[in-house]
Motif scaffolding. Structure first.
Motif, PDB file in Angstrom:
ATOM      1  N   ASN A 198      21.018 -21.111  -7.619  1.00 31.51           N
ATOM      2  CA  ASN A 198      20.136 -21.102  -8.683  1.00 31.51           C
ATOM      3  C   ASN A 198      21.056 -20.481 -10.096  1.00 31.51           C
ATOM      4  O   ASN A 198      21.123 -20.893 -11.290  1.00 31.51           O
ATOM      5  CB  ASN A 198      18.761 -20.888  -9.029  1.00 31.51           C
ATOM      6  CG  ASN A 198      18.058 -20.923 -10.313  1.00 31.51           C
ATOM      7  OD1 ASN A 198      18.056 -22.264 -10.638  1.00 31.51           O
ATOM      8  ND2 ASN A 198      17.466 -20.048 -10.815  1.00 31.51           N
ATOM      9  N   ARG A 199      21.550 -19.023  -9.705  1.00 30.34           N
ATOM     10  CA  ARG A 199      22.125 -18.409 -10.480  1.00 30.34           C
ATOM     11  C   ARG A 199      23.542 -18.976 -10.948  1.00 30.34           C
ATOM     12  O   ARG A 199      24.148 -19.194 -12.034  1.00 30.34           O
ATOM     13  CB  ARG A 199      22.395 -16.808 -10.134  1.00 30.34           C
ATOM     14  CG  ARG A 199      23.121 -15.910 -10.960  1.00 30.34           C
ATOM     15  CD  ARG A 199      23.351 -14.666 -10.302  1.00 30.34           C
ATOM     16  NE  ARG A 199      23.823 -13.725 -11.193  1.00 30.34           N
ATOM     17  CZ  ARG A 199      24.382 -12.549 -10.880  1.00 30.34           C
ATOM     18  NH1 ARG A 199      24.134 -11.940  -9.657  1.00 30.34           N
ATOM     19  NH2 ARG A 199      25.057 -11.646 -11.672  1.00 30.34           N
ATOM     20  N   GLN A 213      23.882 -21.862 -13.501  1.00 27.51           N
ATOM     21  CA  GLN A 213      23.682 -21.514 -14.840  1.00 27.51           C
ATOM     22  C   GLN A 213      25.267 -21.478 -15.579  1.00 27.51           C
ATOM     23  O   GLN A 213      25.250 -21.652 -16.900  1.00 27.51           O
ATOM     24  CB  GLN A 213      22.783 -20.195 -15.186  1.00 27.51           C
ATOM     25  CG  GLN A 213      21.631 -20.329 -14.748  1.00 27.51           C
ATOM     26  CD  GLN A 213      20.986 -18.981 -14.817  1.00 27.51           C
ATOM     27  OE1 GLN A 213      21.478 -18.018 -15.269  1.00 27.51           O
ATOM     28  NE2 GLN A 213      19.460 -18.756 -14.210  1.00 27.51           N
ATOM     29  N   TYR A 214      26.028 -21.163 -14.531  1.00 28.96           N
ATOM     30  CA  TYR A 214      27.631 -20.920 -14.910  1.00 28.96           C
ATOM     31  C   TYR A 214      28.123 -22.203 -15.025  1.00 28.96           C
ATOM     32  O   TYR A 214      28.870 -22.449 -15.781  1.00 28.96           O
ATOM     33  CB  TYR A 214      28.193 -19.771 -14.511  1.00 28.96           C
ATOM     34  CG  TYR A 214      27.720 -18.344 -14.716  1.00 28.96           C
ATOM     35  CD1 TYR A 214      28.559 -17.563 -15.640  1.00 28.96           C
ATOM     36  CD2 TYR A 214      26.411 -17.840 -14.147  1.00 28.96           C
ATOM     37  CE1 TYR A 214      28.172 -16.422 -15.918  1.00 28.96           C
ATOM     38  CE2 TYR A 214      26.243 -16.497 -14.717  1.00 28.96           C
ATOM     39  CZ  TYR A 214      27.000 -15.842 -15.529  1.00 28.96           C
ATOM     40  OH  TYR A 214      26.592 -14.540 -15.932  1.00 28.96           O
ATOM     41  N   ILE A 256      26.343 -24.843 -22.415  1.00 23.20           N
ATOM     42  CA  ILE A 256      26.277 -23.646 -21.898  1.00 23.20           C
ATOM     43  C   ILE A 256      26.785 -22.444 -22.643  1.00 23.20           C
ATOM     44  O   ILE A 256      27.714 -22.507 -23.483  1.00 23.20           O
ATOM     45  CB  ILE A 256      26.879 -23.601 -20.441  1.00 23.20           C
ATOM     46  CG1 ILE A 256      28.324 -23.776 -20.608  1.00 23.20           C
ATOM     47  CG2 ILE A 256      26.236 -24.863 -19.490  1.00 23.20           C
ATOM     48  CD1 ILE A 256      29.288 -23.908 -19.359  1.00 23.20           C
TER      49      ILE A 256
END
Length: 552
Positions: A400-401, A404-405, A310
């Motif tokens: 969903n956002r 990503q983190y 990531i």
């Protein structure tokens, strides 16, 4: 018909002798004109295998880890040869069993070889470099419980004995335990029991099936356990909390009052977990590839559990503040267990109070127990990941956002970690924004802060770390002098006052130096010398650069 048992011979063969990665080693014996292939469960690089000597090559020129791995292979070979010799002696004294000697050899080698299946799994678990220490601890617990079950007339002689029937009996045994010293009622929770079976399945699949010591078809029989596995009634109310914004700020304020440096480091690490969402096994990596471009500081790492890489920006200003306090290095690390114990003490001292109701479904009970605990009692390293996801969910980030983190692969896992049980938490959060904004964590991005706080005038929060602090003025000036010395265009740095971005440009000089200075260690030794100022480091690097350039 004459049979000369002592003349039986076997040979070791590589499964894939032409591949460039480690391959499995097999022992093959021809008996009664049939080949019997025996899996050893160990691997070796084909280029390290001496076919003639039937040994893995041990060389001082190999890295230490390679030598250790090859020594394990040779120890396994010696064990097989010893067992094979004992097998032949047994047949000589029991010639009536010669007709079934193929199956007898397999049974003899595997049962005697591994001494017991649990011992084999323990050894494989300890040698496994691909799993975290937390997973190893969980596996150990699963094997301890299984070993206890085996001692009560439930012993297994081979891995294929782990049938669906056997596992169901083991499952019911775990549910019947009433003398566990770690729980008040002596019983194991349903979620814990279910996890024990899942972990055993994973170990058998990884260590037994993969090494061809167990038939996968037997494992598949109990892969889906929904029909007989008990449902945990507390699944949607799992033990664990997420901290509020004000509690995180309170912990950071308390950091300045801690005298014990170990506790300061444990707390700082815990807060970084809360503010970045990374697991305890990954948190030490967040400073490995810090990069700042146009005032945006990013983290790049490969997560140990999933292998997923990531690259994300730091969201909260407090995370940058803590990293600056440690000069962009991670605090000293401690074990998970020690950190968890100390965080409960630290949390209590810092004032993380308030009562939580924890539900527990254990053993064969049909009802759920309710237990009252203080919030500080529930603090652990995993609280950080829950906190990070909940903080963003309160700020109306989509699952969903968020993933990503956090690095989660499934949205369902993000939703599971979100500790928002009702609409009251949203109301509390939004009231705090209106009435006490100093107790709300600030974004790094000022545009995001304006969206969050609206047009109200914000006072600098207690954790704010001004970029024009006198502490960094000398370093900023020295950094610019270093960049000029190495011919970095002035237009790229002359107007900068962000020390993180200047540091990033400084370390970018390494690529220029490596084109001339071949020994990276010389550069690292100068860069990492904490006793010298940037100006002194720059002069030393420049002299080294010129001397190496003249020699080329």
């Amino acid at each position: 018909m004459q049979t000369f048992i002592q003349e039986l011979q076997g040979n070791f063969f590589l499964r894939s002798p032409k591949q460039t990665t480690p391959t499995l080693l097999y022992y093959v014996v021809r008996i009664n004109n049939k080949k019997v292939r025996l899996a050893t469960g160990v691997k070796v690089y084909p280029q390290h295998w001496n076919k003639r000597e039937q040994k893995a090559i041990i060389s001082s020129q190999h890295p230490k880890l390679t030598r250790i791995n090859n020594e394990i292979v040779n120890e396994k070979i010696d064990e097989y040869l010893k067992r094979f010799s004992q097998f032949k002696d047994y047949l000589c004294n029991n010639p009536a069993e010669i007709t079934n000697c193929g199956d007898l050899l397999k049974s003899f080698i595997y049962n005697k070889m591994s001494e017991n299946c649990i011992g084999y799994l323990r050894k494989r678990k300890d040698e496994d470099k691909t799993i975290s220490e937390g997973t190893k601890k969980d596996y150990k617990s699963a094997l301890d419980n299984l070993e206890r079950f085996c001692t009560q007339d439930n012993a297994v002689n081979k891995f294929n004995d782990f049938t669906k029937k056997y596992i169901k009996n083991y499952y019911n045994y775990l549910l019947s335990i009433d003398d566990n010293p770690r729980t008040k009622d002596g019983k194991l929770s349903v979620s814990y029991v279910n996890k024990q079976i899942s972990q055993l399945w994973n170990m058998l699949n990884k260590y037994a099936v993969e090494n061809e010591l167990m038939d996968y078809s037997i494992l598949l029989e109990w892969q889906n356990r929904g029909a007989w596995e008990k449902k945990d009634k507390t699944k949607n109310n799992e033990k664990g909390i997420a901290l509020r914004d004000d509690e995180i700020i309170k912990l950071w304020e308390y950091w300045f009052h801690i005298d014990n440096q170990n506790d300061k480091d444990i707390l700082a690490t815990f807060l970084l977990e809360c503010l970045t969402g990374q697991r305890f096994s990954d948190i030490e990596k967040i400073t490995d590839n810090l990069d700042t471009i146009h005032s945006t500081t990013t983290i790049q790492l490969t997560q140990q559990k999933t292998g997923k890489t990531i690259k994300v920006g730091i969201i909260f200003e407090l995370a940058k503040t803590i990293l600056k306090q440690y000069e962009n290095q991670m605090p000293q690390s401690f074990t998970n267990d020690h950190s968890n114990k100390r965080m409960k003490v630290i949390g209590k001292a810092a004032g993380i109070l308030g009562q939580e109701t924890i539900t527990r479904h254990s053993g064969n009970d049909t009802h759920v127990q309710s237990i009252k605990k203080q919030r500080y009692e529930l603090l652990s390293q995993h609280t950080g990941r829950r906190t990070f996801i909940t903080l963003l969910a309160l700020r109306e980030w989509s699952a969903n956002r968020i993933k990503q983190y956090s690095g989660h692969s499934e949205i369902e896992m993000v939703e599971r970690y979100t500790k928002i049980r009702d609409g009251v938490q949203y109301e509390i959060f939004h009231n705090a924004i209106k009435n006490n904004p100093a107790q709300i964590l600030r974004y790094v991005d000022e545009d995001e802060n304006k969206k969050l706080f609206g047009e109200q005038e914000l006072k600098q929060p207690l954790y704010h770390y001004p970029t024009n602090d006198e502490r960094f003025q000398n370093e900023i000036q020295e950094a610019k002098e270093v960049l000029a010395m190495f011919n970095v265009p002035a237009s790229k740095f002359v107007g900068l006052s962000d020390i993180d971005e200047l540091r990033s440009m400084m370390y970018g000089i390494e690529h220029q130096l490596l084109n001339v200075i071949e020994d990276r260690k010389l550069i690292k030794a100068i860069f990492n010398n904490a006793d010298k100022s940037l100006e002194e480091k720059a002069n030393e690097l420049h002299e080294l650069y010129l001397s190496c350039k003249d020699m080329r």
